[in-house]
Design a protein around this motif. Structure first.
Motif, short mmCIF file in Angstrom:
data_model
loop_
_atom_site.label_atom_id
_atom_site.label_comp_id
_atom_site.label_asym_id
_atom_site.label_seq_id
_atom_site.Cartn_x
_atom_site.Cartn_y
_atom_site.Cartn_z
N VAL A 1 2.56 20.03 -13.56
CA VAL A 1 1.73 19.10 -14.33
C VAL A 1 0.72 18.39 -13.21
N ALA A 2 -0.46 18.08 -13.34
CA ALA A 2 -1.29 17.36 -12.48
C ALA A 2 -0.78 16.09 -11.99
N LYS A 3 -0.25 16.03 -10.76
CA LYS A 3 0.50 14.85 -10.50
C LYS A 3 -0.63 13.74 -10.02
N THR A 4 -1.92 14.19 -9.73
CA THR A 4 -3.01 13.31 -9.41
C THR A 4 -3.50 12.40 -10.71
N LYS A 5 -3.43 13.39 -11.65
CA LYS A 5 -3.78 12.61 -13.10
C LYS A 5 -2.82 11.60 -13.44
N LEU A 6 -1.33 11.77 -13.12
CA LEU A 6 -0.71 10.93 -13.60
C LEU A 6 -0.57 9.63 -12.87
N MET A 7 -0.89 9.86 -11.68
CA MET A 7 -1.05 8.66 -10.55
C MET A 7 -2.31 7.81 -11.06
N GLU A 8 -3.36 8.48 -11.51
CA GLU A 8 -4.64 7.76 -11.73
C GLU A 8 -4.17 6.91 -13.11
N LYS A 9 -3.42 7.69 -14.11
CA LYS A 9 -3.05 6.87 -15.30
C LYS A 9 -2.25 5.69 -15.02
N SER A 10 -1.33 5.89 -14.05
CA SER A 10 -0.51 4.80 -13.66
C SER A 10 -0.85 3.48 -13.10
N ARG A 11 -2.18 3.77 -12.58
CA ARG A 11 -2.93 2.65 -11.74
C ARG A 11 -2.22 2.14 -10.74
N LEU A 12 -1.42 2.87 -10.07
CA LEU A 12 -0.50 2.59 -8.83
C LEU A 12 -1.32 3.31 -7.71
N ARG A 13 -1.03 2.59 -6.55
CA ARG A 13 -1.33 2.96 -5.32
C ARG A 13 -0.47 4.08 -4.86
N PRO A 14 -0.90 5.04 -3.90
CA PRO A 14 0.17 6.04 -3.36
C PRO A 14 1.46 5.57 -2.96
N ALA A 15 1.54 4.45 -2.40
CA ALA A 15 2.76 3.79 -1.52
C ALA A 15 3.55 3.45 -2.69
N GLN A 16 2.92 2.72 -3.82
CA GLN A 16 3.41 2.15 -4.89
C GLN A 16 4.33 3.16 -5.72
N TRP A 17 3.45 4.33 -5.82
CA TRP A 17 3.89 5.53 -6.73
C TRP A 17 5.38 6.08 -5.96
N SER A 18 5.08 6.37 -4.70
CA SER A 18 6.32 6.89 -3.91
C SER A 18 7.59 6.29 -3.92
N LYS A 19 7.33 4.79 -3.95
CA LYS A 19 8.66 4.12 -4.24
C LYS A 19 8.95 4.10 -5.64
N LEU A 20 8.28 4.12 -6.51
CA LEU A 20 8.93 4.11 -7.88
C LEU A 20 9.37 5.62 -8.31
N ASP A 21 8.99 6.48 -7.46
CA ASP A 21 9.27 7.99 -7.75
C ASP A 21 10.62 8.00 -7.17
N ALA A 22 10.96 7.72 -5.93
CA ALA A 22 12.15 7.56 -5.33
C ALA A 22 13.48 7.18 -6.14
N ASP A 23 12.99 5.93 -6.79
CA ASP A 23 13.92 5.26 -7.69
C ASP A 23 14.26 5.90 -8.67
N TRP A 24 13.26 6.43 -9.48
CA TRP A 24 13.56 7.29 -10.69
C TRP A 24 14.04 8.69 -10.42
N THR A 25 13.72 9.27 -9.47
CA THR A 25 14.39 10.36 -9.15
C THR A 25 15.98 10.30 -9.02
N ARG A 26 16.37 9.32 -8.36
CA ARG A 26 17.80 9.10 -8.16
C ARG A 26 18.34 8.90 -9.53
N PHE A 27 17.85 8.16 -10.51
CA PHE A 27 18.24 7.78 -11.87
C PHE A 27 18.37 9.11 -12.63
#
Length: 286
Positions: free
Chosen positions: A155-181
């Motif tokens: 899946v195109a990660k850039t499209k999902l980041m654009e739809k989420s309206r998050l900055r790259p740093a915010q996306w990375s932090k949320l991604d790390a939290d959700w990946t563990r879960f």
């Protein structure tokens, strides 16, 4: 107007909305509704919330709104203000164009993971320590992204980041939290498959196969006697010695080699003996 909050009235006067009764009433209503909801991961001050509520109320009634002045009094950067406004808009259910897993999966062409994404959202809401609005775009995008990750769907990660309206740093932090879960609840459970059960007949067949299989005898290396080893080593040494002597004989010259040292001269050509104190320039014995 005295029934409204003093901060709300003050900010409305700065924005030129103190005469808009409908806007003030709607903004006060949104601010009270906002107090009953929690904004996860937000550091918005009360002043910022009042400014955004006035902005949302003005957009509902189509009133003029000075965005530049609003950003100034909110104390936020323009990008942060836009992002916070969108979050509060979704939290207060003012945006009819809400992002869902079904619409997002259709957009990024991964409809096969929609059911798994919904399960991830539901499970995440159960384990969350605080009340979350999982209809926010960042949670919907992250659920679809994690579902694609564990299902190995590109899946195109850039499209999902654009739809989420998050900055790259915010996306990375949320991604790390959700990946563990997700790895704990879904991916690990998926990898741990139960071994297939074997019937008693299959077990008996396996045991009989193990019994009937002949054991292979491992050949032990034979030890060489000392006399045999001594004879072999001497023969090898004699052969090498003979080969070395033959090599030296082949390289030796046939004629004797002359010594490079010359015969010393009796008299030096540059010096003549002295006689009666007179130095001669040539030898006497010619």
């Amino acid at each position: 107007m005295s029934a409204y909050n003093k901060t709300l009235i003050l900010i409305a006067s700065k924005l030129g909305l103190n005469e808009e009764e409908k806007v003030l009433k709607k903004a006060a209503e949104l601010e009270r509704l906002l107090q009953t909801k929690s904004v996860a991961g937000s550091n918005l001050t009360d002043t910022s919330k009042f400014v955004i509520c006035l902005d949302l109320a003005a957009s509902v009634f189509g009133a003029e709104f000075d965005m530049k002045t609003a950003i100034k009094y909110s104390g936020l950067k323009p990008a942060t203000y836009t992002n916070s406004r969108k979050i509060l808009e979704n939290l207060l259910e003012l945006n009819s164009d809400r992002l869902t897993t079904s619409t997002l999966c259709l957009t990024v062409q991964c409809t096969g993971v929609q059911e798994l994404a919904d399960k991830i959202l539901e499970e995440y809401s159960k384990q969350a320590k605080m009340e979350l609005d999982l209809n926010l775009p960042q949670y919907v995008c992250m659920a679809v992204f994690q579902a694609c990750r564990i299902s190995k769907v590109k899946v195109a990660k850039t499209k999902l980041m654009e739809k989420s309206r998050l900055r790259p740093a915010q996306w990375s932090k949320l991604d790390a939290d959700w990946t563990r879960f997700v790895d704990e609840k879904f991916a690990v459970a998926k990898k741990r498959g139960r071994p297939p059960k074997t019937t008693p007949v299959e077990e008996n067949v396996q045991e009989s196969m193990e019994v009937d299989e002949p054991k292979r005898e491992i050949a032990e290396p034979q030890m060489e006697s000392y006399e045999e080893w001594k004879r072999r080593m001497l023969e090898k040494a004699y052969k090498e010695l003979a080969l070395l002597e033959q090599t030296i004989a082949d390289k030796a010259p046939s004629t004797p080699r002359r010594s490079p040292r010359k015969t010393p001269q009796k008299f030096s050509p540059y010096k003549s003996p002295k006689k009666n104190g007179v130095r001669l320039l040539f030898p006497l014995n010619l």
